[in-house]
Write a protein that holds these residues in place. Sequence first.
Motif, PDB file in Angstrom:
ATOM      1  N   ARG A 298     -16.428  24.390  83.493  1.00 29.86           N
ATOM      2  CA  ARG A 298     -15.618  25.212  84.407  1.00 29.86           C
ATOM      3  C   ARG A 298     -14.142  24.996  84.163  1.00 29.86           C
ATOM      4  O   ARG A 298     -13.358  25.943  84.074  1.00 29.86           O
ATOM      5  N   ARG A 299     -13.739  23.725  84.023  1.00 31.49           N
ATOM      6  CA  ARG A 299     -12.328  23.422  83.819  1.00 31.49           C
ATOM      7  C   ARG A 299     -11.851  23.902  82.457  1.00 31.49           C
ATOM      8  O   ARG A 299     -10.675  24.256  82.289  1.00 31.49           O
ATOM      9  N   SER A 300     -12.756  23.940  81.481  1.00 29.57           N
ATOM     10  CA  SER A 300     -12.382  24.445  80.156  1.00 29.57           C
ATOM     11  C   SER A 300     -11.979  25.907  80.246  1.00 29.57           C
ATOM     12  O   SER A 300     -10.980  26.341  79.647  1.00 29.57           O
ATOM     13  N   PHE A 301     -12.740  26.690  81.011  1.00 32.40           N
ATOM     14  CA  PHE A 301     -12.398  28.100  81.188  1.00 32.40           C
ATOM     15  C   PHE A 301     -11.125  28.251  82.018  1.00 32.40           C
ATOM     16  O   PHE A 301     -10.307  29.130  81.755  1.00 32.40           O
ATOM     17  N   SER A 302     -10.964  27.391  83.023  1.00 32.56           N
ATOM     18  CA  SER A 302      -9.788  27.488  83.892  1.00 32.56           C
ATOM     19  C   SER A 302      -8.504  27.084  83.176  1.00 32.56           C
ATOM     20  O   SER A 302      -7.413  27.544  83.532  1.00 32.56           O
ATOM     21  N   ALA A 303      -8.623  26.207  82.158  1.00 35.66           N
ATOM     22  CA  ALA A 303      -7.429  25.671  81.498  1.00 35.66           C
ATOM     23  C   ALA A 303      -6.815  26.645  80.504  1.00 35.66           C
ATOM     24  O   ALA A 303      -5.642  26.519  80.146  1.00 35.66           O
ATOM     25  N   VAL A 304      -7.595  27.616  80.046  1.00 36.75           N
ATOM     26  CA  VAL A 304      -7.105  28.548  79.030  1.00 36.75           C
ATOM     27  C   VAL A 304      -6.217  29.605  79.682  1.00 36.75           C
ATOM     28  O   VAL A 304      -6.429  29.991  80.826  1.00 36.75           O
ATOM     29  N   GLY A 305      -5.239  30.089  78.959  1.00 39.29           N
ATOM     30  CA  GLY A 305      -4.425  31.183  79.463  1.00 39.29           C
ATOM     31  C   GLY A 305      -2.957  30.883  79.562  1.00 39.29           C
ATOM     32  O   GLY A 305      -2.184  31.694  80.043  1.00 39.29           O
ATOM     33  N   ARG A 306      -2.547  29.683  79.119  1.00 41.54           N
ATOM     34  CA  ARG A 306      -1.127  29.306  79.130  1.00 41.54           C
ATOM     35  C   ARG A 306      -0.517  29.450  80.513  1.00 41.54           C
ATOM     36  O   ARG A 306       0.626  29.897  80.670  1.00 41.54           O
ATOM     37  N   GLY A 307      -1.328  29.118  81.531  1.00 43.15           N
ATOM     38  CA  GLY A 307      -0.814  29.150  82.896  1.00 43.15           C
ATOM     39  C   GLY A 307      -0.718  30.530  83.508  1.00 43.15           C
ATOM     40  O   GLY A 307      -0.221  30.678  84.619  1.00 43.15           O
ATOM     41  N   ASP A 308      -1.228  31.561  82.804  1.00 39.57           N
ATOM     42  CA  ASP A 308      -1.180  32.924  83.335  1.00 39.57           C
ATOM     43  C   ASP A 308      -2.429  33.177  84.175  1.00 39.57           C
ATOM     44  O   ASP A 308      -3.544  33.199  83.658  1.00 39.57           O
ATOM     45  N   LEU A 309      -2.220  33.351  85.485  1.00 42.68           N
ATOM     46  CA  LEU A 309      -3.340  33.536  86.407  1.00 42.68           C
ATOM     47  C   LEU A 309      -4.197  34.732  86.018  1.00 42.68           C
ATOM     48  O   LEU A 309      -5.423  34.710  86.141  1.00 42.68           O
ATOM     49  N   ARG A 310      -3.569  35.785  85.528  1.00 37.54           N
ATOM     50  CA  ARG A 310      -4.301  37.015  85.227  1.00 37.54           C
ATOM     51  C   ARG A 310      -5.267  36.816  84.068  1.00 37.54           C
ATOM     52  O   ARG A 310      -6.417  37.286  84.098  1.00 37.54           O
ATOM     53  N   ILE A 311      -4.823  36.119  83.023  1.00 39.19           N
ATOM     54  CA  ILE A 311      -5.694  35.845  81.881  1.00 39.19           C
ATOM     55  C   ILE A 311      -6.832  34.924  82.298  1.00 39.19           C
ATOM     56  O   ILE A 311      -7.996  35.144  81.941  1.00 39.19           O
ATOM     57  N   GLN A 312      -6.496  33.913  83.065  1.00 38.45           N
ATOM     58  CA  GLN A 312      -7.533  32.988  83.522  1.00 38.45           C
ATOM     59  C   GLN A 312      -8.565  33.702  84.391  1.00 38.45           C
ATOM     60  O   GLN A 312      -9.769  33.473  84.252  1.00 38.45           O
ATOM     61  N   ALA A 313      -8.097  34.570  85.262  1.00 36.45           N
ATOM     62  CA  ALA A 313      -9.019  35.313  86.127  1.00 36.45           C
ATOM     63  C   ALA A 313      -9.938  36.195  85.294  1.00 36.45           C
ATOM     64  O   ALA A 313     -11.145  36.280  85.558  1.00 36.45           O
ATOM     65  N   MET A 314      -9.384  36.857  84.288  1.00 42.83           N
ATOM     66  CA  MET A 314     -10.192  37.714  83.420  1.00 42.83           C
ATOM     67  C   MET A 314     -11.258  36.911  82.683  1.00 42.83           C
ATOM     68  O   MET A 314     -12.432  37.290  82.640  1.00 42.83           O
ATOM     69  N   LEU A 315     -10.857  35.764  82.103  1.00 40.37           N
ATOM     70  CA  LEU A 315     -11.789  34.964  81.312  1.00 40.37           C
ATOM     71  C   LEU A 315     -12.848  34.311  82.200  1.00 40.37           C
ATOM     72  O   LEU A 315     -14.020  34.230  81.821  1.00 40.37           O
ATOM     73  N   ILE A 316     -12.449  33.849  83.375  1.00 37.57           N
ATOM     74  CA  ILE A 316     -13.415  33.221  84.278  1.00 37.57           C
ATOM     75  C   ILE A 316     -14.418  34.258  84.786  1.00 37.57           C
ATOM     76  O   ILE A 316     -15.637  34.045  84.740  1.00 37.57           O
TER      77      ILE A 316
ATOM     78  N   PRO B  83       1.664  35.258  76.362  1.00 35.84           N
ATOM     79  CA  PRO B  83       1.865  36.307  77.369  1.00 35.84           C
ATOM     80  C   PRO B  83       3.216  36.175  78.054  1.00 35.84           C
ATOM     81  O   PRO B  83       3.798  35.090  78.116  1.00 35.84           O
ATOM     82  N   LYS B  84       3.708  37.293  78.551  1.00 42.42           N
ATOM     83  CA  LYS B  84       4.904  37.279  79.387  1.00 42.42           C
ATOM     84  C   LYS B  84       4.439  37.149  80.833  1.00 42.42           C
ATOM     85  O   LYS B  84       3.946  38.103  81.429  1.00 42.42           O
ATOM     86  N   THR B  85       4.603  35.957  81.374  1.00 40.21           N
ATOM     87  CA  THR B  85       4.030  35.669  82.693  1.00 40.21           C
ATOM     88  C   THR B  85       5.106  35.621  83.767  1.00 40.21           C
ATOM     89  O   THR B  85       5.952  34.723  83.758  1.00 40.21           O
ATOM     90  N   PRO B  86       5.105  36.577  84.697  1.00 39.50           N
ATOM     91  CA  PRO B  86       6.056  36.507  85.823  1.00 39.50           C
ATOM     92  C   PRO B  86       5.753  35.280  86.683  1.00 39.50           C
ATOM     93  O   PRO B  86       4.628  34.779  86.710  1.00 39.50           O
ATOM     94  N   ASP B  87       6.740  34.820  87.412  1.00 39.05           N
ATOM     95  CA  ASP B  87       6.564  33.620  88.230  1.00 39.05           C
ATOM     96  C   ASP B  87       5.456  33.780  89.267  1.00 39.05           C
ATOM     97  O   ASP B  87       4.738  32.824  89.583  1.00 39.05           O
ATOM     98  N   ASP B  88       5.293  34.998  89.778  1.00 35.28           N
ATOM     99  CA  ASP B  88       4.280  35.186  90.820  1.00 35.28           C
ATOM    100  C   ASP B  88       2.858  35.263  90.258  1.00 35.28           C
ATOM    101  O   ASP B  88       1.900  35.425  91.007  1.00 35.28           O
ATOM    102  N   GLN B  89       2.734  35.147  88.934  1.00 39.53           N
ATOM    103  CA  GLN B  89       1.402  35.197  88.332  1.00 39.53           C
ATOM    104  C   GLN B  89       1.082  33.915  87.558  1.00 39.53           C
ATOM    105  O   GLN B  89       0.260  33.916  86.647  1.00 39.53           O
ATOM    106  N   ARG B  90       1.730  32.840  87.936  1.00 36.39           N
ATOM    107  CA  ARG B  90       1.423  31.552  87.308  1.00 36.39           C
ATOM    108  C   ARG B  90       0.321  30.865  88.113  1.00 36.39           C
ATOM    109  O   ARG B  90       0.389  30.796  89.337  1.00 36.39           O
ATOM    110  N   SER B  91      -0.658  30.348  87.403  1.00 39.57           N
ATOM    111  CA  SER B  91      -1.812  29.751  88.074  1.00 39.57           C
ATOM    112  C   SER B  91      -1.536  28.310  88.448  1.00 39.57           C
ATOM    113  O   SER B  91      -0.603  27.682  87.942  1.00 39.57           O
TER     114      SER B  91
END
Length: 557
Positions: free
Chosen positions: A113-131, A281-289
Amino acid sequence: MITAQPAVLAAYTPDVTAVGDSLTATALLGLVPLAVFFLLLMAARRPALQSALGALITALSIAVLGYGMPVGLSVLSATQGLVFGLFPVMLIVVAAIWFYELTVVSNRFEDLRRSFSAVGRGDLRIQAMLIAFCFGGLLEALAGFGAPVAITAAMLMAIGLPKLKAAVTVLVANTAPVAFGAMAIPITTAGNLTGIAPEEIAAVVGRQTPLLALFVPMLLLFLVDGTRGIRQLWPIALVTGLVFAVAQFWCASHFAYELTDVVSALAGFAAAVIMLRFWAPKTPDDQRSQVEAEPLTPRRVGLAVLPYVLVIAVFALAKLKAGGLDVPALLGRFKIELQWPGLYGNLVAGDGSPSASAVYKLEILGNPGTLLIVSGLLVTLVYSLMSDGDRFPMSARTGLLAAGRTLKNMRTAIATVATVLALSYVMNQSGQTVAIGTWLAAVGGIFALLSPALGWLGTAVTGSDTSANALFATLQQTAGKSAGIDPTLLVAANTSGGVVGKLVSPQNLTIAATAVGEPGSERILLRKVVGYSVVMLAALGLLVYLQSLPVLSWMLP
């Protein structure tokens, strides 16, 4: 072949004009058990098991009083369906969930679970998609029964997604993988009921659902962050969806169809990980996980993924044909082929020959359930050797206790599926399903356009693509033969239609609402997702219709 002397019962041949010499009257009477099932489930709000029992009693009554089937034969049909529902259908499902439970009790699932959550360079949107998409697909492959929705919804909230948005996201994500869920048990069930090789059905489904998989990651980005999410992150959504779709097509057609979701989920996730090494990714501050503090070591990640590598290896070995070695043929020698006592020889086809549907078949060693048990034993052995005290506990006793808990927790589901299969066998062997299918086929080639809607309805109401196929697969086959449409295409369409029906299933909506801590929000969730379900169903209907014509018939195997 195990043979049995036919009991002294009156012979019976299904008749599609049994009621008043009218196909319409016979078909409408045959629809009554389905109507009873859906009314009990939806209007009376009875549990699925009670609804299935009510429908079964109705089907038995109609078989005897309406269609003229001897009482003994109708009961024997129910018993054959009941046993088939237990072996192999629920054997595969229980074995798959036990396999998943082994990763949980060993604490290795948390690392996965944490492996999937850790991917995405801190971008919540990418992490949400992959999870939601990849990890949810992996859970659908093994656990099914709502587990992907419940687990991934909690994970999305943990990384910072609002409750209802998390619920909607995981519901939409739990579409494309459903046809191959629980080791592709919907397809295996359809194959056993219709006599069409499951591999053939899987190959056609593998030319339908990948088109959904291609676009779902993009849709998830839209759900999480609107058009900005798509504008900023479309490259990784496209790569993830494309690799998932290609892997789904390849595995369904050329490898072990039972492993389609496992291979597709891991392939899509791996593609995203590789891409993120070269693209930021270009990650806005409001989309950082919210990032978890403790990093994972490569060894822990490897051990977390190991069960899925092992299960792929075991199934690949079971399909191996090289040189003079034919493993499927070798495993196929160990099987049960039983002429159902009292039914075989008394249930007669139109040409006077014994009905082939009265023969019960079960592969013992080549069965996916057996292969999953072998895989689970290997996982238990490896994790026991790698056990690290309280942190990563595992032993033979732990694995055995997990199996016992799985059986106990699944007892209602086991009874429900077995009852639905008993209902299906009674309707099929009495002629109710054939009458309905022949009657519906009167619409001609346009039936292909409507075909996925039956699977959608079955899954939307029962919450199970397996149950939808148990109810409608034989009907689709009959309608296809009568309307001059490839029956395999329509059976596959029933399965694919069920994929998008899962999105609006009350069972799934309740699981999502509960998982995010918002019980009672089912109606809100339904309003948010029903449009996506209807649009995807319409797209599938159009695709199947065009596949039934020369326009897209080249897509089919």
